[in-house]
Design an enzyme around this catalytic site. Sequence first.
Site, PDB file in Angstrom:
ATOM      1  N   ARG A   1       0.843  -1.197   0.000  1.00 44.61           N
ATOM      2  CA  ARG A   1       0.000   0.000   0.000  1.00 44.61           C
ATOM      3  C   ARG A   1       0.875   1.242   0.000  1.00 44.61           C
ATOM      4  O   ARG A   1       1.768   1.379   0.828  1.00 44.61           O
ATOM      5  CB  ARG A   1      -0.916  -0.012   1.219  1.00 44.61           C
ATOM      6  CG  ARG A   1      -1.707   1.273   1.451  1.00 44.61           C
ATOM      7  CD  ARG A   1      -2.820   1.451   0.428  1.00 44.61           C
ATOM      8  NE  ARG A   1      -3.504   2.709   0.620  1.00 44.61           N
ATOM      9  CZ  ARG A   1      -4.611   2.863   1.330  1.00 44.61           C
ATOM     10  NH1 ARG A   1      -5.157   1.830   1.921  1.00 44.61           N
ATOM     11  NH2 ARG A   1      -5.174   4.038   1.436  1.00 44.61           N
TER      12      ARG A   1
ATOM     13  N   ARG B   1      -4.987   0.939  -5.615  1.00 43.45           N
ATOM     14  CA  ARG B   1      -4.298   0.408  -4.442  1.00 43.45           C
ATOM     15  C   ARG B   1      -4.255  -1.107  -4.441  1.00 43.45           C
ATOM     16  O   ARG B   1      -5.165  -1.762  -4.931  1.00 43.45           O
ATOM     17  CB  ARG B   1      -4.906   0.926  -3.155  1.00 43.45           C
ATOM     18  CG  ARG B   1      -6.395   0.778  -3.090  1.00 43.45           C
ATOM     19  CD  ARG B   1      -6.984   1.564  -1.956  1.00 43.45           C
ATOM     20  NE  ARG B   1      -6.747   2.977  -2.159  1.00 43.45           N
ATOM     21  CZ  ARG B   1      -7.238   3.951  -1.439  1.00 43.45           C
ATOM     22  NH1 ARG B   1      -7.983   3.672  -0.414  1.00 43.45           N
ATOM     23  NH2 ARG B   1      -6.996   5.189  -1.695  1.00 43.45           N
TER      24      ARG B   1
ATOM     25  N   ASP C   1      -6.759  -2.136   0.567  1.00 44.16           N
ATOM     26  CA  ASP C   1      -7.399  -1.120   1.392  1.00 44.16           C
ATOM     27  C   ASP C   1      -8.247  -1.869   2.411  1.00 44.16           C
ATOM     28  O   ASP C   1      -9.127  -2.642   2.021  1.00 44.16           O
ATOM     29  CB  ASP C   1      -8.261  -0.206   0.516  1.00 44.16           C
ATOM     30  CG  ASP C   1      -8.877   0.934   1.298  1.00 44.16           C
ATOM     31  OD1 ASP C   1      -8.261   1.389   2.277  1.00 44.16           O
ATOM     32  OD2 ASP C   1      -9.974   1.389   0.918  1.00 44.16           O
TER      33      ASP C   1
ATOM     34  N   ASP D   1     -10.501  -1.262   5.949  1.00 43.23           N
ATOM     35  CA  ASP D   1     -11.081  -0.291   6.874  1.00 43.23           C
ATOM     36  C   ASP D   1     -11.977  -0.988   7.877  1.00 43.23           C
ATOM     37  O   ASP D   1     -12.679  -1.949   7.538  1.00 43.23           O
ATOM     38  CB  ASP D   1     -11.930   0.733   6.112  1.00 43.23           C
ATOM     39  CG  ASP D   1     -11.117   1.591   5.172  1.00 43.23           C
ATOM     40  OD1 ASP D   1     -10.090   2.133   5.618  1.00 43.23           O
ATOM     41  OD2 ASP D   1     -11.503   1.723   4.003  1.00 43.23           O
TER      42      ASP D   1
END
Length: 161
Positions: free
Chosen positions: A79, A89, A92, A94
Amino acid sequence: MARAYLSLGSNQEPHRYLRAALAELRERFGEIAVSPAYRSKAVGFDGADFVNLAVGLDTSLEPQALNDWLHALEDRHGRRRDVPRYSDRTLDVDIVLYDDRVIDGPGHLQIPRKELKHAFVLKPVADIAPELRHPLGGETMAALWAAFPADSEPLVVEPLD
């Protein structure tokens, strides 16, 4: 132990990076719930399609410590943080939901994650936790998905095998 729901996405060699991330999550957290993966258009910039999925896991880490661990996971898989926030990317990850907590903290730590309003986050979470309630509005993930205008953000199931 807390129950956390994560959103994982990639638009650079997504099969490679998502499988690697799932392996590391299993190694660190044990049994995890994994949604189907979905291919969708990039949101916020013009880029290659993303493949996204959701994971549910139990953790003793507080949200900030979990977020730090996830950033290190992203970094281990290439990343880049020296490019615009909305860009291609490798990985990712989250935190979308963490128990019924509501947090707006450092390092883009926002729970519930505002991207829950997008199909690529909402549908995978609804797949693995349909009865989970949104900590602000109280609606279940299944109800939120049922009310979502699915044609506005088409998703296509993307096997990771």
